[in-house]
Design a protein around this motif. Structure first.
Motif, PDB file in Angstrom:
ATOM      1  N   HIS A  98       2.184  -4.355  -4.803  1.00 47.90           N
ATOM      2  CA  HIS A  98       0.764  -4.563  -4.494  1.00 47.90           C
ATOM      3  C   HIS A  98       0.533  -5.064  -3.068  1.00 47.90           C
ATOM      4  N   TYR A  99       1.531  -5.660  -2.470  1.00 53.06           N
ATOM      5  CA  TYR A  99       1.327  -6.236  -1.137  1.00 53.06           C
ATOM      6  C   TYR A  99       0.988  -5.177  -0.090  1.00 53.06           C
ATOM      7  N   ALA A 100       1.496  -3.961  -0.255  1.00 51.00           N
ATOM      8  CA  ALA A 100       1.148  -2.881   0.684  1.00 51.00           C
ATOM      9  C   ALA A 100      -0.344  -2.579   0.614  1.00 51.00           C
ATOM     10  N   HIS A 101      -0.903  -2.641  -0.592  1.00 46.02           N
ATOM     11  CA  HIS A 101      -2.349  -2.425  -0.756  1.00 46.02           C
ATOM     12  C   HIS A 101      -3.141  -3.481  -0.002  1.00 46.02           C
ATOM     13  N   TRP A 102      -2.765  -4.740  -0.152  1.00 48.17           N
ATOM     14  CA  TRP A 102      -3.520  -5.810   0.501  1.00 48.17           C
ATOM     15  C   TRP A 102      -3.335  -5.782   2.020  1.00 48.17           C
ATOM     16  N   ALA A 103      -2.165  -5.368   2.475  1.00 44.46           N
ATOM     17  CA  ALA A 103      -1.957  -5.246   3.915  1.00 44.46           C
ATOM     18  C   ALA A 103      -2.860  -4.160   4.505  1.00 44.46           C
ATOM     19  N   ARG A 104      -3.084  -3.081   3.748  1.00 44.81           N
ATOM     20  CA  ARG A 104      -4.011  -2.042   4.205  1.00 44.81           C
ATOM     21  C   ARG A 104      -5.449  -2.538   4.180  1.00 44.81           C
ATOM     22  N   PHE A 132      -6.450  -5.625   4.585  1.00 50.98           N
ATOM     23  CA  PHE A 132      -6.648  -6.681   5.580  1.00 50.98           C
ATOM     24  C   PHE A 132      -5.579  -6.556   6.668  1.00 50.98           C
ATOM     25  N   PRO A 133      -5.676  -5.538   7.520  1.00 48.16           N
ATOM     26  CA  PRO A 133      -4.612  -5.288   8.505  1.00 48.16           C
ATOM     27  C   PRO A 133      -4.395  -6.444   9.474  1.00 48.16           C
ATOM     28  N   ALA A 134      -5.446  -7.193   9.780  1.00 54.33           N
ATOM     29  CA  ALA A 134      -5.279  -8.314  10.712  1.00 54.33           C
ATOM     30  C   ALA A 134      -4.409  -9.416  10.119  1.00 54.33           C
ATOM     31  N   GLN A 135      -4.290  -9.443   8.790  1.00 48.57           N
ATOM     32  CA  GLN A 135      -3.496 -10.469   8.113  1.00 48.57           C
ATOM     33  C   GLN A 135      -2.306  -9.870   7.378  1.00 48.57           C
ATOM     34  N   ALA A 136      -1.926  -8.663   7.767  1.00 47.67           N
ATOM     35  CA  ALA A 136      -0.877  -7.944   7.038  1.00 47.67           C
ATOM     36  C   ALA A 136       0.416  -8.736   6.939  1.00 47.67           C
ATOM     37  N   GLY A 137       0.730  -9.503   7.973  1.00 46.80           N
ATOM     38  CA  GLY A 137       1.966 -10.258   7.965  1.00 46.80           C
ATOM     39  C   GLY A 137       2.035 -11.343   6.908  1.00 46.80           C
TER      40      GLY A 137
END
Length: 227
Positions: free
Chosen positions: A64-70, A72-77
């Motif tokens: 699921h983390y790939a979904h959230w990184a997409r 919120f790209p500014a907080q992907a890390g």
């Protein structure tokens, strides 16, 4: 099938502007004891709504983390385990293929799925995203909780292995009934029929049947206030 697992525990800490929480967790490298109340060294704040026998462990799918990184790209890390405060992290197990009541063997222990995780406002503060709890709920990317039906030594070197499936209600189905569908007595009964369902969700579904209404989620999602 076996699922390798990463394991995390945490201590209660203060969050300015919010309430204390143990959502910030760290990886465990060795074996530790799992009891009916959770992992050795893991803490839960506000135990009326966190922890307890039906909520002894929290599991969040790593994919699921790939979904959230997409999203919120500014907080992907920031989106990697255990950002959502999970105790267990795996690849291959999601709300689609895990069911209410599933029993997994983990090391010397047996654990049973009791409910989807009900996301609360504390994830908003932890990750500094005002409506993250609501987004988790809408997407049904919430993870799930376990009870411990046999205590024992566990750890990251012991994979999860599905031992028994006792209902036909997936966590995705349960989340849809709880949060996305209009009130349906038939669907409430379907969820109530799922062996292993937590006591708190059993109460909630029964209250819905009596009232004919779905309860307000705002206090859980926003903590009573919005920034």
């Amino acid at each position: 099938m076996n699922y390798p697992v990463a394991v995390f525990t945490g201590a209660i800490r203060d969050y300015p502007g919010s309430r204390p929480s143990a959502i910030a967790k760290r990886a465990v490298s060795g074996t530790l004891m799992l009891t009916e109340y959770g992992l050795e060294g893991d803490e839960q704040a506000e135990q009326g709504i966190h922890g307890g026998p039906d909520r002894a462990l929290c599991h969040y799918p790593r994919e699921h983390y790939a979904h959230w990184a997409r999203e919120f790209p500014a907080q992907a890390g920031r989106f990697s385990a255990p950002a959502f405060g999970e105790n267990l992290s795996t690849d291959g197990l999601t709300e689609e293929n895990v069911f209410i009541g599933d029993i997994f063997r983990w090391g010397d222990a047996l654990i049973q799925v009791t409910q989807p995780r009900s996301p609360c406002f504390k994830v908003n503060f932890h990750l500094d995203i005002e409506d993250l709890s609501l987004r988790m709920q809408h997407a049904a990317r919430v993870g799930w909780l376990y009870r411990v039906i046999a205590a024992g030594r566990v750890g990251p070197n012991a994979p999860l292995e599905l031992a028994s499936r006792v209902s036909n209600v997936s966590l995705r189905d349960a989340a849809s009934i709880a949060w996305r569908s209009p009130f349906s007595d038939e669907q409430c009964l379907r969820l109530l029929s799922a062996a292993g369902l937590s006591a708190s969700w059993t109460r909630t579904m029964q209250k819905r049947r009596l009232s004919g209404e779905i309860e307000d989620f705002s206090r859980r999602l926003w903590g009573g206030t919005r920034r």
